[in-house]
Scaffold this motif. Structure first.
Motif, PDB file in Angstrom:
ATOM      1  N   ASP A  61       0.827  -1.207   0.000  1.00 47.01           N
ATOM      2  CA  ASP A  61       0.000   0.000   0.000  1.00 47.01           C
ATOM      3  C   ASP A  61       0.863   1.259   0.000  1.00 47.01           C
ATOM      4  OD1 ASP A  61      -2.621  -1.168   0.012  1.00 47.01           O
ATOM      5  OD2 ASP A  61      -2.314  -1.717   2.114  1.00 47.01           O
ATOM      6  N   GLU A  62       1.996   1.197   0.697  1.00 45.12           N
ATOM      7  CA  GLU A  62       2.882   2.364   0.752  1.00 45.12           C
ATOM      8  C   GLU A  62       3.425   2.723  -0.636  1.00 45.12           C
ATOM      9  OE1 GLU A  62       4.547  -0.477   3.601  1.00 45.12           O
ATOM     10  OE2 GLU A  62       2.443  -0.359   2.986  1.00 45.12           O
ATOM     11  N   ASP A  63       3.625   1.716  -1.483  1.00 45.89           N
ATOM     12  CA  ASP A  63       4.129   1.965  -2.834  1.00 45.89           C
ATOM     13  C   ASP A  63       3.118   2.736  -3.666  1.00 45.89           C
ATOM     14  OD1 ASP A  63       6.521   0.481  -2.398  1.00 45.89           O
ATOM     15  OD2 ASP A  63       5.422  -1.377  -2.763  1.00 45.89           O
ATOM     16  N   LEU A  64       1.841   2.568  -3.333  1.00 48.88           N
ATOM     17  CA  LEU A  64       0.773   3.165  -4.132  1.00 48.88           C
ATOM     18  C   LEU A  64       0.246   4.465  -3.536  1.00 48.88           C
ATOM     19  CD1 LEU A  64      -1.236  -0.119  -4.824  1.00 48.88           C
ATOM     20  CD2 LEU A  64       0.616   0.871  -6.181  1.00 48.88           C
ATOM     21  N   ALA A  65       0.755   4.827  -2.357  1.00 45.24           N
ATOM     22  CA  ALA A  65       0.209   5.977  -1.641  1.00 45.24           C
ATOM     23  C   ALA A  65       0.261   7.261  -2.465  1.00 45.24           C
ATOM     24  CB  ALA A  65       0.957   6.163  -0.320  1.00 45.24           C
ATOM     25  N   ASP A  66       1.353   7.477  -3.179  1.00 44.73           N
ATOM     26  CA  ASP A  66       1.503   8.707  -3.977  1.00 44.73           C
ATOM     27  C   ASP A  66       1.433   8.427  -5.479  1.00 44.73           C
ATOM     28  OD1 ASP A  66       1.911  10.318  -1.672  1.00 44.73           O
ATOM     29  OD2 ASP A  66       3.979   9.596  -1.560  1.00 44.73           O
ATOM     30  N   ALA A  67       0.930   7.259  -5.836  1.00 43.02           N
ATOM     31  CA  ALA A  67       0.857   6.888  -7.252  1.00 43.02           C
ATOM     32  C   ALA A  67      -0.247   7.677  -7.957  1.00 43.02           C
ATOM     33  CB  ALA A  67       0.596   5.395  -7.386  1.00 43.02           C
ATOM     34  N   PRO A  68      -0.078   7.948  -9.247  1.00 44.03           N
ATOM     35  CA  PRO A  68      -1.132   8.638 -10.005  1.00 44.03           C
ATOM     36  C   PRO A  68      -2.345   7.743 -10.182  1.00 44.03           C
ATOM     37  CG  PRO A  68       0.598   7.877 -11.477  1.00 44.03           C
ATOM     38  CD  PRO A  68       1.088   7.617 -10.083  1.00 44.03           C
ATOM     39  N   GLN A  69      -3.481   8.361 -10.414  1.00 43.53           N
ATOM     40  CA  GLN A  69      -4.705   7.610 -10.688  1.00 43.53           C
ATOM     41  C   GLN A  69      -4.736   7.226 -12.167  1.00 43.53           C
ATOM     42  OE1 GLN A  69      -8.252   9.493  -9.155  1.00 43.53           O
ATOM     43  NE2 GLN A  69      -7.137  10.322  -7.395  1.00 43.53           N
ATOM     44  N   LEU A  70      -5.597   6.280 -12.487  1.00 40.02           N
ATOM     45  CA  LEU A  70      -5.658   5.783 -13.861  1.00 40.02           C
ATOM     46  C   LEU A  70      -6.086   6.877 -14.840  1.00 40.02           C
ATOM     47  CD1 LEU A  70      -5.166   3.233 -15.500  1.00 40.02           C
ATOM     48  CD2 LEU A  70      -7.580   2.623 -15.179  1.00 40.02           C
ATOM     49  N   ASP A  71      -6.893   7.820 -14.386  1.00 42.47           N
ATOM     50  CA  ASP A  71      -7.298   8.932 -15.258  1.00 42.47           C
ATOM     51  C   ASP A  71      -6.085   9.692 -15.784  1.00 42.47           C
ATOM     52  OD1 ASP A  71     -10.033   8.594 -15.324  1.00 42.47           O
ATOM     53  OD2 ASP A  71     -10.399   9.851 -13.565  1.00 42.47           O
ATOM     54  N   GLU A  72      -5.050   9.789 -14.981  1.00 44.39           N
ATOM     55  CA  GLU A  72      -3.829  10.474 -15.394  1.00 44.39           C
ATOM     56  C   GLU A  72      -2.920   9.568 -16.218  1.00 44.39           C
ATOM     57  OE1 GLU A  72       0.211  12.339 -13.293  1.00 44.39           O
ATOM     58  OE2 GLU A  72      -1.612  12.055 -12.094  1.00 44.39           O
ATOM     59  N   VAL A  73      -2.866   8.302 -15.838  1.00 39.18           N
ATOM     60  CA  VAL A  73      -1.939   7.356 -16.463  1.00 39.18           C
ATOM     61  C   VAL A  73      -2.393   6.908 -17.847  1.00 39.18           C
ATOM     62  CG1 VAL A  73      -0.972   5.029 -16.272  1.00 39.18           C
ATOM     63  CG2 VAL A  73      -1.045   6.523 -14.265  1.00 39.18           C
ATOM     64  N   PHE A  74      -3.684   6.637 -17.991  1.00 39.48           N
ATOM     65  CA  PHE A  74      -4.172   5.977 -19.202  1.00 39.48           C
ATOM     66  C   PHE A  74      -3.893   6.763 -20.486  1.00 39.48           C
ATOM     67  CE2 PHE A  74      -7.614   4.096 -21.904  1.00 39.48           C
ATOM     68  CZ  PHE A  74      -7.093   2.813 -21.937  1.00 39.48           C
ATOM     69  N   PRO A  75      -4.124   8.082 -20.523  1.00 41.90           N
ATOM     70  CA  PRO A  75      -3.796   8.818 -21.754  1.00 41.90           C
ATOM     71  C   PRO A  75      -2.317   8.731 -22.126  1.00 41.90           C
ATOM     72  CG  PRO A  75      -5.201  10.140 -20.336  1.00 41.90           C
ATOM     73  CD  PRO A  75      -4.769   8.959 -19.528  1.00 41.90           C
ATOM     74  N   LYS A  76      -1.449   8.709 -21.126  1.00 41.20           N
ATOM     75  CA  LYS A  76      -0.015   8.599 -21.389  1.00 41.20           C
ATOM     76  C   LYS A  76       0.323   7.225 -21.955  1.00 41.20           C
ATOM     77  CE  LYS A  76       1.194  11.826 -17.670  1.00 41.20           C
ATOM     78  NZ  LYS A  76       1.894  11.988 -16.374  1.00 41.20           N
ATOM     79  N   LEU A  77      -0.342   6.200 -21.438  1.00 42.54           N
ATOM     80  CA  LEU A  77      -0.114   4.851 -21.955  1.00 42.54           C
ATOM     81  C   LEU A  77      -0.577   4.741 -23.399  1.00 42.54           C
ATOM     82  CD1 LEU A  77       0.700   1.882 -21.520  1.00 42.54           C
ATOM     83  CD2 LEU A  77      -1.637   1.465 -20.706  1.00 42.54           C
ATOM     84  N   LEU A  78      -1.734   5.313 -23.701  1.00 43.84           N
ATOM     85  CA  LEU A  78      -2.244   5.277 -25.074  1.00 43.84           C
ATOM     86  C   LEU A  78      -1.271   5.960 -26.029  1.00 43.84           C
ATOM     87  CD1 LEU A  78      -6.045   6.028 -24.570  1.00 43.84           C
ATOM     88  CD2 LEU A  78      -4.976   3.822 -25.059  1.00 43.84           C
ATOM     89  N   GLU A  79      -0.716   7.068 -25.597  1.00 43.32           N
ATOM     90  CA  GLU A  79       0.259   7.779 -26.436  1.00 43.32           C
ATOM     91  C   GLU A  79       1.507   6.933 -26.634  1.00 43.32           C
ATOM     92  OE1 GLU A  79       2.742  12.026 -26.493  1.00 43.32           O
ATOM     93  OE2 GLU A  79       1.370  11.561 -24.851  1.00 43.32           O
ATOM     94  N   PHE A  80       1.937   6.260 -25.573  1.00 48.61           N
ATOM     95  CA  PHE A  80       3.119   5.400 -25.650  1.00 48.61           C
ATOM     96  C   PHE A  80       2.894   4.250 -26.638  1.00 48.61           C
ATOM     97  CE2 PHE A  80       5.399   1.586 -24.259  1.00 48.61           C
ATOM     98  CZ  PHE A  80       6.702   2.049 -24.173  1.00 48.61           C
ATOM     99  N   MET A  81       1.712   3.634 -26.601  1.00 46.28           N
ATOM    100  CA  MET A  81       1.431   2.479 -27.451  1.00 46.28           C
ATOM    101  C   MET A  81       1.171   2.870 -28.895  1.00 46.28           C
ATOM    102  SD  MET A  81      -0.913  -0.062 -25.098  1.00 46.28           S
ATOM    103  CE  MET A  81      -2.249   1.125 -24.909  1.00 46.28           C
ATOM    104  N   GLY A  82       0.627   4.072 -29.114  1.00 47.60           N
ATOM    105  CA  GLY A  82       0.261   4.443 -30.467  1.00 47.60           C
ATOM    106  C   GLY A  82      -0.722   3.435 -31.032  1.00 47.60           C
ATOM    107  N   GLU A  83      -0.537   3.063 -32.284  1.00 49.19           N
ATOM    108  CA  GLU A  83      -1.416   2.080 -32.920  1.00 49.19           C
ATOM    109  C   GLU A  83      -0.733   0.726 -33.079  1.00 49.19           C
ATOM    110  OE1 GLU A  83      -4.594   2.621 -33.588  1.00 49.19           O
ATOM    111  OE2 GLU A  83      -4.340   4.612 -32.703  1.00 49.19           O
ATOM    112  N   LEU A  84       0.366   0.524 -32.355  1.00 49.83           N
ATOM    113  CA  LEU A  84       1.114  -0.722 -32.510  1.00 49.83           C
ATOM    114  C   LEU A  84       0.349  -1.912 -31.944  1.00 49.83           C
ATOM    115  CD1 LEU A  84       4.773   0.300 -31.589  1.00 49.83           C
ATOM    116  CD2 LEU A  84       3.761  -0.013 -33.850  1.00 49.83           C
ATOM    117  N   PRO A  85       0.555  -3.089 -32.523  1.00 48.53           N
ATOM    118  CA  PRO A  85      -0.013  -4.309 -31.934  1.00 48.53           C
ATOM    119  C   PRO A  85       0.667  -4.602 -30.607  1.00 48.53           C
ATOM    120  CG  PRO A  85       1.458  -4.851 -33.744  1.00 48.53           C
ATOM    121  CD  PRO A  85       1.320  -3.365 -33.746  1.00 48.53           C
TER     122      PRO A  85
END
Length: 248
Positions: A61-85
């Protein structure tokens, strides 16, 4: 040959994308067979982790205490993946959580992928196990199990080993682009469309949240979740659970 993709792995609070949450994302972007970029982050699930998840992953739990929420993370992940399989070991599991995240945010998310587990099931039937940890041990592939980025890297290494051993057999002994193209629909080493259907969840309503706070106060209990981050279905299930245990 399939050499440009995103190898991805998730750690989650459980196995059900309808009820469980992502707690860690690890991915590598591979272009022409070379790792060009990495993506790694914890994700705040809005709830305390069960002991079995901490024992499995080492995440606390301590590792996640200051972690970003998925609302913040997900757009960055989509940008990272692009349209790649995608590439993954039992990739439909990871895709189901990603699809749920996309659906909840009204984002279209369709992908194709190669699944190293499916390749192993076809060509390594003699082995007693075909999970990622066992296969990495079998092929002496470096692997720190149950951490997202390390699993993504290990899956990439395993994929390369499976290509070395079985790719020509899968394509009928021919490695030409033309031969692969003709058999792409049946070629486990080529991306295949992923299919997963799930309904969108909406945030818990104000009356639902107020009810949970009242129940917690009434029964003098500490809620193990962040009520403000619950969905409507989660809030409903939690209220029912409290009522079933403590009564009205």
């Amino acid at each position: 040959m399939y050499d440009t993709y995103v190898s991805i792995d998730l750690e989650t609070t459980g196995l059900n994308p309808k009820r469980d949450r992502i707690i860690e994302i690890g991915a590598i972007r591979v272009e022409q067979g070379q790792i060009v970029e990495e993506f790694s982050t914890f994700v705040d699930p809005g709830r305390k982790l069960e002991e079995r998840i901490t024992e499995l992953t080492g995440i606390r739990d301590e590792d996640l205490a200051d972690a970003p929420q998925l609302d913040e993370v997900f757009p960055k992940l989509l940008e990272f993946m692009g349209e790649l399989p995608l590439l993954g070991h039992s990739i439909l599991f990871d895709y189901s959580f990603l699809k749920k995240a996309a659906v909840d945010r009204k984002i279209t998310f369709e992908r194709s992928a190669v699944d190293t587990l499916q390749i192993a099931r076809k060509y390594l039937q003699e082995l007693p196990h075909r999970n990622l940890g066992y296969l990495c041990q079998y092929y002496e592939i470096p692997h720190h199990a149950h951490r997202a980025l390390e699993d993504a890297k290990a899956t990439d290494r395993l994929f390369r080993k499976l290509i070395e051993l079985f790719y020509r057999e899968e394509t009928g002994g021919q490695a030409s682009t033309e031969a692969v193209g003709k058999s792409a629909k049946n070629n486990l080493f080529e991306p295949q469309p992923l299919h997963f259907q799930i309904k969108r969840d909406t945030p818990a309503t104000k009356p639902q949240k107020e009810r949970l706070y009242r129940l917690a106060e009434q029964h003098k209990i500490t809620l193990e979740v962040d009520v403000e981050k619950l969905t409507r279905s989660e809030a409903s299930r939690l209220a029912d659970k409290i009522l079933a245990k403590y009564g009205r």
